[in-house]
Scaffold this active site. Structure first.
Site, short mmCIF file in Angstrom:
data_model
loop_
_atom_site.label_atom_id
_atom_site.label_comp_id
_atom_site.label_asym_id
_atom_site.label_seq_id
_atom_site.Cartn_x
_atom_site.Cartn_y
_atom_site.Cartn_z
CB CYS A 81 38.46 34.83 36.24
SG CYS A 81 39.08 36.02 37.41
CG HIS A 142 38.37 30.26 37.81
ND1 HIS A 142 38.16 31.57 38.17
CD2 HIS A 142 37.34 29.56 38.36
CE1 HIS A 142 37.08 31.66 38.92
NE2 HIS A 142 36.56 30.46 39.05
CG ASP A 327 41.91 37.78 34.39
OD1 ASP A 327 42.23 38.92 34.79
OD2 ASP A 327 41.40 36.91 35.14
CG HIS A 328 38.93 40.62 34.10
ND1 HIS A 328 39.08 41.29 35.28
CD2 HIS A 328 38.80 39.31 34.42
CE1 HIS A 328 39.02 40.43 36.28
NE2 HIS A 328 38.87 39.22 35.79
CE LYS A 352 36.75 40.13 39.25
NZ LYS A 352 37.60 39.52 40.28
#
Ligand SMILES: *[C@@H]1O[C@H](CO)[C@@H](O)[C@H](O)[C@H]1NC(C)=O
Length: 571
Positions: A81, A142, A327-328, A352
């Protein structure tokens, strides 16, 4: 006489053309487009119908793809993230902003830490703001909050170009809902295990912190300190109430669009779905064929549908570029007796926290802009989440000088005026470590990927690092690959057959080209990097909790407040 007729005819033609043309583009010719960027958390590329999933229903996302352009080789710049979002926001690899990690902790761990996106950084939101855009962030950030004082808010979205912010300055994670375990304690334990005698002092300090944490966990302190909802610079709820969160975020996103329908706007809608803990919305529970994870996936798709509906109902679709991504890749190790809790990465290996393997970084990428982008088009060329920054700048007609960017304007590829990506090479980082390099040679369909190291899976034979819950990028957790492990992704997208000099005529050439590209890339890192180094914002001193930085409503350290339902934006 003839001449006169010709003249008349000529001027009639000109007039007709001017009239017709101005009818088409007339009043809107100079109108700047709106942008709605939707980012889902931890969503795998294999989770989506239009990316080949035939048992999960994602009609609203599929519709965006059929009305727009679908990217099939869209890559996040990092498999986690914090760094992935840094790169997305800045158009540059995260280590240029000092957000590359050297050790175990690869994301920001405390809202009360001092690390984050440095104030000196430039985000696409900042650039668009300078172009007159109204900019808003709804959802997860984040990227840190404050540097030295509780309310300096040096990393806060409001100081990074978002004129309005409603959402989670931190992230959605297991500590937020009692009974789901603790992500933060798990990370801290990992940290303790890795410390050597030399850092005895730090070790003792951390032990103390850990004991304090363990002691206060029953009182929900970690939850209170990190599960925070803010409106702009004010904490409005602490800890976050779970059940209403998804709907509150959706309503806020819709209200933002309504509020700004008359002027160019940028909305970054950063969903808390699909990160664990999963939601238990009765409207969706038990409806999918893939357990609670599938139910959450279909809820997320419904949310996207609601946003699209808002855009269309306000007749904004022809003036709005909508973008959808993750995001991934999905988190393979996140599962328990109840089943799958992380995402599904389809045919791609890994997930991830694995920066080299494709499953960690290949994500959905969909652009919809009726009237400007051809519907149903697919682009198979390598593209990056870092491309959004230069693409938005281009569309907002921002021609002011800028720093060195790692992304490229995507419009020519999306519109089909060019067929090759400008990304001949791409660098896949795991923390500060260069994990793999992708090469798309000019004039060839091949896409080669060279892995400099690979994560050690555990237990042996598994794909994933089940013992540590996420893979690491350093030390004994990886195996260096010399010569690099080479794959041809075009013919072997699952990275299951490493190339050999015997079987691949270009084997040595690929390795040479990659070497040369790495040298050139490293050269740019001498200058275009955080002044304190590529991991400056992720150092221990900046990661660890500082009581005096803790965002808090009510009295510290208990902190607590609930958002007033009457204050919830309605329209
Ligand atoms: C579809 O998605 C679900 C949920 O992630 C997953 O379990 C399933 O394997 C996927 N199916 C295909 C064909 O990819």
């Amino acid at each position: 006489m003839l001449l006169l007729i010709q003249y008349v005819a000529f001027y009639m033609c000109v007039c007709v053309c001017v009239c017709v043309c101005s009818d088409v583009t007339g009043p809107d010719k100079d109108r700047l487009p709106n942008f709605i960027l939707i980012m889902v958390d931890d969503l795998g590329i294999g989770d989506i119908g239009c990316y080949g999933n035939d048992t999960i229903r994602t009609p609203h996302i599929d519709r965006l793809a059929s009305e727009g352009v679908k990217l099939t080789q869209h890559l996040s710049a990092a498999p986690l993230c914090t760094p992935s979002r840094t790169a997305f926001l800045t158009g540059r690899y995260a280590l240029r902003s000092g957000l590359g990690s050297e050790g175990r902790v690869q994301v920001l761990l405390f809202l009360g830490g001092s690390g984050g996106l440095p104030p000196s950084e430039t985000t696409f939101a900042k650039r668009l703001q300078q172009q007159g855009y109204t900019t808003g962030l709804v959802g997860k950030w984040h990227q840190g909050v404050s540097c030295e004082q509780r309310e300096d808010h040096c990393h806060h979205p409001n100081l990074h170009g978002f004129s309005s912010f409603y959402g989670l300055p931190f992230t959605w994670f297991n500590d937020c809902v009692p009974g789901h375990g603790s992500d933060i304690l798990a990370d801290l334990q990992k940290v303790l295990r890795s410390l050597t005698l030399f850092s005895l002092l730090l070790y003792l300090l951390l032990l103390l912190l850990l004991l304090t944490s363990v002691w206060v966990v029953p009182f929900g302190m970690l939850r209170r300190w990190n599960c925070v909802l803010m409106r702009d610079r004010e904490v409005v709820e602490q800890p976050i109430r779970v059940d209403t969160l998804p709907l509150r975020l959706l309503r806020e996103a819709q209200a933002f669009i309504h509020r700004n329908k008359e002027r160019p706007f940028l909305l970054f809608f950063s969903l808390v779905h699909m990160h664990t803990p999963l939601f238990k919305n009765p409207q969706f529970m038990g409806k999918s064929r893939h357990g609670l994870y599938g139910d959450n996936l279909e809820e997320m798709d419904w949310i996207i549908g609601q946003v699209t509906e808002t855009v269309d109902s306000l007749s904004l679709s022809n003036h709005t570029l909508m973008y959808f991504t993750s995001d991934h890749g999905g988190h393979l190790e996140d599962k328990d007796a109840t089943g799958q809790k992380g995402g599904w990465n389809g045919i791609y290996k890994g997930g991830k926290a694995m920066g080299g393997w494709e499953g960690g970084i290949r994500v959905p990428g969909i652009f919809r802009w009726p009237g400007r982008l051809p519907p149903g088009r697919q682009v198979h060329e390598p593209t990056s989440l870092m491309d959004l920054y230069p693409t938005l700048k281009y569309l907002a007609r921002d021609t002011q000088p800028d720093r060195l960017l790692d992304g490229h304007n995507l419009m020519p590829l999306l519109e089909g005026t060019v067929h090759r990506s400008e990304h001949e090479f791409m660098f896949h980082y795991c923390g500060v470590y260069l994990n793999a390099v992708r090469w798309h040679p000019p004039g060839s369909d091949s896409v080669y990927k060279a892995h400099m190291f690979t994560p050690n899976f555990s237990p042996e034979g598994a794909v994933g690092c089940y013992h540590t819950h996420v893979c690491m990028c350093h030390g004994d957790y990886v195996t260096p690959q010399t010569p690099p492990l080479l794959y041809d992704l075009t013919h072997d997208p699952s990275e299951s057959r490493p190339l050999t000099p015997q079987a691949e005529p270009r084997y040595y050439e690929v390795l040479e080209q990659v070497d040369e590209a790495v040298r050139r890339h490293r050269h740019t890192l001498k200058e275009h990097v955080h002044p304190e180094g590529p991991s400056a914002q992720m150092s221990w001193s900046r990661i660890l909790w500082r009581p005096w930085l803790q965002p808090c409503c009510g009295t510290f350290p208990l902190c607590g407040c609930e958002e007033d339902a009457h204050n919830m934006t309605t329209f």
